[in-house]
Structure formats: structure tokens, C-alpha cells
Design a protein around this motif. Structure first.
Motif, PDB file in Angstrom:
ATOM      1  N   THR A 162      -3.454   7.288  -9.757  1.00 33.12           N
ATOM      2  CA  THR A 162      -2.737   8.423  -9.168  1.00 33.12           C
ATOM      3  C   THR A 162      -1.825   9.063 -10.213  1.00 33.12           C
ATOM      4  OG1 THR A 162      -1.364   9.110  -7.297  1.00 33.12           O
ATOM      5  CG2 THR A 162      -0.746   7.056  -8.376  1.00 33.12           C
TER       6      THR A 162
ATOM      7  N   LEU B 195       0.853  -1.185   0.000  1.00 33.76           N
ATOM      8  CA  LEU B 195       0.000   0.000   0.000  1.00 33.76           C
ATOM      9  C   LEU B 195       0.889   1.236   0.000  1.00 33.76           C
ATOM     10  CD1 LEU B 195      -2.809   1.417   0.380  1.00 33.76           C
ATOM     11  CD2 LEU B 195      -2.396   1.247   2.853  1.00 33.76           C
TER      12      LEU B 195
ATOM     13  N   ASN C 240       4.502   9.236  -4.909  1.00 27.08           N
ATOM     14  CA  ASN C 240       3.073   9.125  -5.193  1.00 27.08           C
ATOM     15  C   ASN C 240       2.380  10.467  -4.957  1.00 27.08           C
ATOM     16  OD1 ASN C 240       0.545   8.062  -5.712  1.00 27.08           O
ATOM     17  ND2 ASN C 240       0.253   7.313  -3.628  1.00 27.08           N
TER      18      ASN C 240
ATOM     19  N   ALA D 181      -4.174   7.136  -2.916  1.00 25.98           N
ATOM     20  CA  ALA D 181      -3.606   5.894  -2.384  1.00 25.98           C
ATOM     21  C   ALA D 181      -3.746   4.803  -3.439  1.00 25.98           C
ATOM     22  CB  ALA D 181      -4.326   5.483  -1.108  1.00 25.98           C
TER      23      ALA D 181
ATOM     24  N   LYS E 142       0.529   5.270   0.223  1.00 33.39           N
ATOM     25  CA  LYS E 142      -0.396   6.366   0.500  1.00 33.39           C
ATOM     26  C   LYS E 142       0.014   7.635  -0.236  1.00 33.39           C
ATOM     27  CE  LYS E 142      -1.519   4.538   5.105  1.00 33.39           C
ATOM     28  NZ  LYS E 142      -1.486   4.784   6.560  1.00 33.39           N
ATOM     29  N   SER E 143      -0.876   8.597  -0.241  1.00 31.53           N
ATOM     30  CA  SER E 143      -0.631   9.884  -0.901  1.00 31.53           C
ATOM     31  C   SER E 143       0.620  10.553  -0.326  1.00 31.53           C
ATOM     32  CB  SER E 143      -1.847  10.787  -0.706  1.00 31.53           C
ATOM     33  OG  SER E 143      -1.600  12.062  -1.225  1.00 31.53           O
TER      34      SER E 143
END
Length: 728
Positions: free
Chosen positions: A265, A247, A293, A297, A249-250
Motif C-alpha cells: 500500500t 488488519l 493507509n 488492505a 483496511k483502505s
């Protein structure tokens, strides 16, 4: 054969690097060895069946240096460098505490009871505690019958200190022989302080030359989220296994190379590709470790982990390249290898000349000249001139998406006057796309075309499916793919065919005048795919390998740099001519086989040209190996990137004129550094020997000689660092 890079400990100047290099090159089983003074590392290629790292470590230690063979990651090495720098700072400030009072007493004639003895005491403390590393280094060199910068410093401060001490203790002895005794305590301790200051500034500046590597290493996250039994667990990055779902995340860094499995994204890939705009990523798109990133997400599947990621391979390639030497460095190494003995000889000659030519003050003037010559002569500036510029240049290239494998290619890139470009994947995008489409009734026929092409494995069919991927498929029956021709199927009891025009025409289908005109216009520019029913052609799809947006501009820039641009392709002449005309290339060869590409490179080289070859496929590898400078596109085949000296990570041709500019700027910096390093010694040594005395009546104070020596090394490294600010 193994190729390894090991940190070297105990090097103080360029002649140290030459000495270690000589030991390694003469070692049994070593094919090639190169020591870089600027980054303090040795790159060794050796036969593991004949010798080993332990044996080489022992041989280097016998020469008075250290070879670190235990695996040490960059973070620990950086920590050691910081500790070394702090220790150097402490030594310097300790030396200043001893030397400053001596300097003030001497320069301002602050005489008070026992002031001379007070100077002697501080000088003794300064040399014994803060100058001991010079004596230790000189002793290690003496044991192995060699000399380096430590030898010059230890010899000069010893002579200045011992003469001053003897003048203080045995004053009457010197007066008996008509020699007015002088005290040079301030010169001895101030030389130590200035040289320590120079090394401190030098270490700080040298650290900044490796900032590109540190920036790249800083892109790696330490903790990642891995899916374990439907839960997300925090796991150290080194424990991530291939195939695991992660995973991201932003705003987080992409931890490993992989594929998007869920989410959408935009990813900032600028630190790896040099491209400023974020790249859209959807399910199935590739992700690279170290990129950032954006606002979304995503989940990803790990494909490459640890040292196998693109980021790790870039870091390794940059480190290896920074350890290589351009051809110009060979001359510098030869000079550095004999520099110290020559300087000692000049110092001795200066002393005796003063003794012979100056009857009154020959001894004191000769002694001062002897000390000044030893101190002012600095092989460090010579040793740092090339590698610091190379380190900054290669690091700057990496930050701009230009991966340079060795220093030699940097030197040659500035001399390129002919460049050969492969067409497919180099000038063009490398895969066919839909450029134009013509229909009788698009709403009715597009779902038929789309569904039929889904049943084909041909690249043109796959491109059509990708172009109209939002289309809803329909039901087909009796679907059959005809190899090399197309696909036929039954739709609501009616036969349809999609494929090349010559195959469709075999069935006697009608072709309208409008479609015939389109075929005559587009056939020479790419590929045409037709859709037909049992009576007539219903649609024409013009497919072409589109020219990259930046190709024409890049070729124009190369031509403005005075470089002749050639295009070689295995494609047909009409298609090749159209592409060449679009990008402004006048020199063109079509239907060229891989061997013929290599022969054409040889042909240009025979005309005296410095040839660069740019390609991305296995068919380019022979020509890449033959060229003076070989450049691979980062999205090309592994063999092309393995053979090539430079790799453009983003496959953007605009990187090539940037590479040429970077090469020119790096070489200019090297020449400036070498010029000032040589000029410094050519002017400084005669001044120290006493040439100024005949003009001014004064000799160069050894203390100022020490300051000048420290300044020379720092100025060379600082000039190299200016390269970071220049635009390419």
C-alpha cells in the motif's frame, strides 16, 4: 527523581500561576517546578523518596488552588474544559441579563419610579450570583496573604457597588459632607460582564492553541481488527498486545507501530513527518501509529503499543515542551508576581491624590479613578504573552515534523550563526547503495555476483543484494567468506571472488585499461567492489552513501540565513571532500573522533558563536550535549534523540532552516505580545488614574476600563494564533 505533569485548577491570571509555582518550588523534595498559565498545567520534578503527589496536592490546595493527581486522559480533560467553557457561557449570559438593563437605565437616563432601586436589585443579583467566583477567589487569596486578578476585580466592584448602595440609602449623609452622591451600579455589573466575556473569549482562544495536540490525539483509532483463531475480531485499541497480527483496511488509521506482514500500500505519514507525499509500504516495512493507509488492505504485526508508539512519544514530548518556559518568561514572572500589589497601591494613591487636589469633586473622582485603575490593570495579558506563542509554535513544529523538547531551544534557534553537520545519516542517507556498475557481460555475471553476496554479512554485500533483489540465484559450491575481504566460491568448477580490489589483486588478476580508469575516477568518492574469476576482473560496482535529495538545498538556505555550515566526519578526506563539494560546504574536517567533535563545538563557542549540532549516531552524542542547540535526525540512534533538544522526525535537512524560521516567527510573536501587554498597562493605568481629565475634562468610566481589560487578554492570544497561519 520523578518528572510529572499535573493540571492546575482555579488559576485566573498570571499571578496565580506564579503563586502556585512558588508554593511548589518551596515544597520539600521538589527539585524543579514550572506552571504554565496558558495550558493550566504544572510540570514538577520531585524526589519520590522525600515527597509525593498527594503531599504536593495538599500544599497547592492550602494556597487556594487545585492539583489534579489522579490519571486523567486527554479526552476527559478536554471534556472538562468544554464543561467549564459552557458553565462560563451560562454565567456570562446571566450577567448580561442583569447588567444590560442597568446599563440602559444609567446611560440613557431612563428614570421612572424606583428606577434607582431597580438598578440596585439587578446589580445585587448580578454580583451575588454571577460575580461570586471573583469574591471567592479573592477570599482564598486573602487567607494566604496574597493577591491576584480576582482581588482587583472583587475590590473594584465591591467599592463601586457599596458606594452606590450607600448613596441610595444614605443620600443625606454624603450631602452633609458636601459630596454629591453618584450611582455606579452599571459600572459594577458591566465590569463583571466584560471580564466574563474576556475570559470566555480567552478560554476559546487558549483552546485553539492546543489544537496541534488534539489533532495528533485524533489520529488514534479506537477499534482495531485483530486476528484471533484465524478470524478477525474487533478489539479496543488499548487491548492490543505486542506481536498480534492486525488488519488495516483502505483509508483506515494505522493503530500501532509495527511491520507489514502481508499486502502492499501507500501510507500518508504527513501528520507525523510533515512530508506531503504518501510512502510506499511492502512486506517488512515499518508502519507508525496515526498514519493513514491508502488504497490497499494490509496486515501488520504490532511491535510497539500504547504509550510506546512513536505517536504517543510525540504527543508526550509536545505536551512536555509546551509546559516549559523560555528565558524571557523569567522576567515576566517576576513582574506578574508583584503586579497586583503595585496596582492596588497605585489605585489607593490615585484616590488620595484626587481627594487632595480636587476640593469639589475629589471623593467621587478619586473613587472612580480607584475603581478604574483596579479594573484596567490586567496581568492576564502579561501571563499569556509568552506561553500561548510557545504552545502554538511547538504545535506548529510538531505538525511539520519538527519535535521541540523545550521552549529554551526555540529562543536559541533564532540566534544560531554556526551549524555543524555530521556526514553519515545527516547529509547522506546513512547506508551504502549501488551508484554505478560496469560489466564485461552483465547477463552472465550478475547472477554469480548476486548469489555470492547473499552469503556475506558485510553492509556493502547486503546493499548489492537489496539493489538486485529481483535476480534469480544460482547454485554455488565451496562458498567461503573471508572476513574484511570478500567471498569466494566455485561456479561450475571455476573459482570466482567478490570483494575489495586490494584482495582481488593479490591473486594477480588482469585489470583492463577501461576498468583501471574507472577505479582512478571513483575510488576517492566511495567504495568499489569487484567481481573476478581466476584470470581477470569481470565487474566493478561503485558503492556510495548517497547524498539526500534535499541536503544541498537545505545547506544553501542555511547559508542564506547567515549561518556558517561545517561538516565533521570520521570518514577519509577524499570521500568527505567529494560530499562537501556536492552540497556546497567549504568548512570541512575529516577523520574526526567523537571527542574531537565536542572539542570543535567548544572552539566555535569560544569564538562567541551560537552553535547548533546536527547528528544521528552515538558518536555525535557528546557534541550534541555540548552544543547550544542540538538537533537529532529522527531515524538516528535513541541516545542522539535523547540528548538532542530538537528531533527532525523525517531526517530531512530542509527542516532545519524551517526550524530557524519557526523560532524567529515565534520569538517575534512573543515580543509583540509582551510589547502590547506592557504598553497597554503603561498607557491604561495612567488613563484610569485620571490623566485624561486634564485634557478632556472627563475620567475613564470603570465600565470601559473593564472592556479594555478583557480586550487586552484576547488580543494577545489572538496574535499568538496568527502564528498558525504563517508559512515556515
Amino acid at each position: 527523581m520523578q518528572k510529572e505533569q499535573y493540571p492546575i485548577e482555579g488559576m485566573m491570571c498570571a499571578s496565580c500561576a506564579v503563586a502556585v509555582e512558588k508554593v511548589l518550588q518551596q515544597a520539600k523534595g521538589v527539585k524543579e517546578a514550572s506552571v504554565n498559565y496558558a495550558n493550566g498545567k504544572a510540570t514538577i520534578t520531585f524526589d519520590a523518596s522525600i515527597t509525593s503527589a498527594k503531599v504536593l496536592k495538599h500544599q497547592v490546595e492550602e494556597a487556594g488552588y487545585g492539583l489534579v493527581i489522579t490519571p486523567v486522559n486527554q479526552e476527559i480533560l478536554q471534556q472538562r474544559e468544554e464543561e467549564h467553557y459552557k458553565a462560563l457561557q451560562r454565567t456570562f449570559w446571566g450577567s448580561v441579563c442583569c447588567s444590560l438593563p442597568v446599563f440602559l437605565i444609567s446611560m440613557f437616563h431612563l428614570h421612572f419610579p424606583y428606577s434607582d432601586w431597580f438598578q440596585a436589585l439587578l446589580a445585587t443579583i448580578g454580583l451575588v450570583f454571577f460575580g461570586k467566583k471573583f469574591f471567592k477567589g479573592a477570599y482564598n487569596q486573602l487567607k494566604h496573604r496574597s493577591a491576584n486578578m480576582d482581588t482587583l476585580v472583587a475590590l473594584s466592584i465591591s467599592v463601586a457597588y457599596l458606594y452606590s448602595l450607600s448613596s441610595l440609602v444614605f443620600r443625606s449623609f454624603w450631602e452633609r459632607y458636601g459630596i454629591a452622591p453618584h450611582l455606579y451600579f452599571e459600572s459594577a455589573v458591566m465590569i463583571v460582564s466584560f471580564i466574563l466575556l474576556g475570559r470566555m473569549l480567552e478560554e476559546s482562544a487558549k483552546g485553539r492553541t492546543s489544537q496541534a495536540i488534539r489533532k495528533l490525539m485524533g489520529l488514534k483509532p479506537t477499534i482495531v481488527y485483530v486476528r484471533k483463531n484465524e478470524n478477525w475480531e474487533e478489539v479496543p485499541i488499548e487491548n492490543v498486545q505486542k506481536g498480534e497480527i492486525l488488519l488495516v483496511k483502505s483509508g483506515q488509521k494505522i493503530p500501532v507501530d509495527g511491520i507489514v506482514t502481508e499486502g502492499e500500500t501507500y501510507v500518508d505519514e504527513s501528520m507525523i513527518t510533515g512530508e506531503p507525499l504518501p510512502v510506499r509500504k511492502v512486506i517488512g516495512n515499518a508502519l507508525f501509529a496515526g498514519t493513514t493507509n491508502g488504497q490497499g488492505a494490509i496486515q501488520m504485526r504490532a511491535e510497539k503499543v500504547g504509550e510506546h508508539t512513536l505517536l504517543s512519544s510525540i504527543i508526550k514530548a509536545v505536551e512536555d515542551a509546551q509546559g516549559t518556559k523560555p528565558p524571557v518568561q523569567k522576567l515576566v514572572d517576576k513582574i506578574a508576581g508583584i503586579f497586583v500589589p503595585i496596582v492596588i497601591m497605585i489605585a489607593i494613591i490615585s484616590f488620595f491624590l484626587w481627594m487632595l487636589l480636587d476640593k469639589e469633586n475629589g471623593f467621587s473622582h478619586g473613587l472612580q479613578a480607584f475603581v478604574s485603575v483596579l479594573v484596567i490593570a490586567c496581568p492576564c495579558a502579561l501571563g499569556l504573552a509568552t506561553p500561548t506563542a510557545i504552545m502554538v509554535g511547538i504545535g506548529k513544529g510538531a505538525e511539520n515534523g519538527i519535535l521541540i523538547k523545550d521552549a529554551q531551544s526555540i529562543e536559541l534557534a533564532s540566534k544560531i550563526n554556526a551549524i555543524i553537520l555530521d556526514k553519515t545519516g545527516t547529509i547522506t542517507q546513512g547506508s551504502p547503495t549501488v551508484v554505478q556498475d560496469f560489466w564485461e557481460n552483465k547477463d552472465r555475471d550478475l547472477p554469480i555476483l548476486y548469489t555470492m553476496e547473499q552469503h556475506s554479512s558485510h553492509p556493502l554485500a547486503q546493499a548489492i543484494v537489496a539493489h538486485w533483489k529481483e535476480t534469480s540465484p544460482i547454485i554455488l559450491t565451496q562458498v567461503k567468506e573471508i572476513s574484511g575481504a570478500g567471498v569466494e566460491a566455485l561456479v561450475e568448477g571455476k573459482y570466482y571472488r567478490v570483494g575489495n580490489l586490494s584482495w582481488l589483486e593479490e591473486y594477480g588478476v588482469f585489470l583492463s585499461d577501461d576498468f583501471r580508469e574507472k577505479i582512478n575516477h571513483y575510488q576517492s568518492q566511495g567504495s568499489l567492489v569487484g567481481l573476478a574469476d581466476e584470470q581477470r576482473i569481470l565487474a566493478l560496482i561503485f558503492m556510495a552513501d548517497k547524498v539526500k535529495d534535499t541536503s544541498a538545498l537545505a545547506i544553501e538556505k542555511l547559508q542564506k540565513q547567515g549561518i556558517e555550515v561545517y561538516m565533521l566526519t570520521g570518514d577519509q578526506l577524499p570521500v568527505a571532500s567529494h560530499i562537501a563539494k556536492e552540497v556546497g560546504i567549504t568548512h570541512l574536517k575529516s577523520q574526526v573522533k567523537p571527542q574531537e567533535k565536542q572539542d570543535f563545538v567548544k572552539e566555535l563557542q569560544a569564538q562567541g558563536k551560537v552553535v547548533a549540532m546536527v547528528g544521528d549516531g552515538i558518536n555525535d552524542s557528546q557534541a550534541l550535549a555540548q552544543a547550544d542547540v542540538s538537533i537529532a535526525m529522527g531515524k538516528g540512534s535513541d541516545i542522539a534523540m535523547e540528548v538532542a533538544q530538537l528531533t527532525l522526525i523525517s531526517s530531512d535537512l530542509l527542516k532545519i532552516p524551517k526550524t530557524v524560521n519557526l523560532s524567529v516567527q515565534t520569538l517575534r510573536t512573543i515580543r509583540q505580545n509582551l510589547f502590547w501587554a506592557f504598553i497597554y498597562n503603561l498607557i491604561g493605568i495612567p488613563m484610569a488614574a485620571g490623566v485624561l481629565y486634564f485634557l478632556t475634562g472627563k475620567l475613564l468610566d470603570p465600565m470601559y476600563a473593564g472592556a479594555a481589560m478583557a480586550f487586552s487578554s484576547v488580543s494577545v492570544v489572538t496574535n499568538s494564533l496568527l502564528l498558525k497561519r504563517k508559512k515556515i
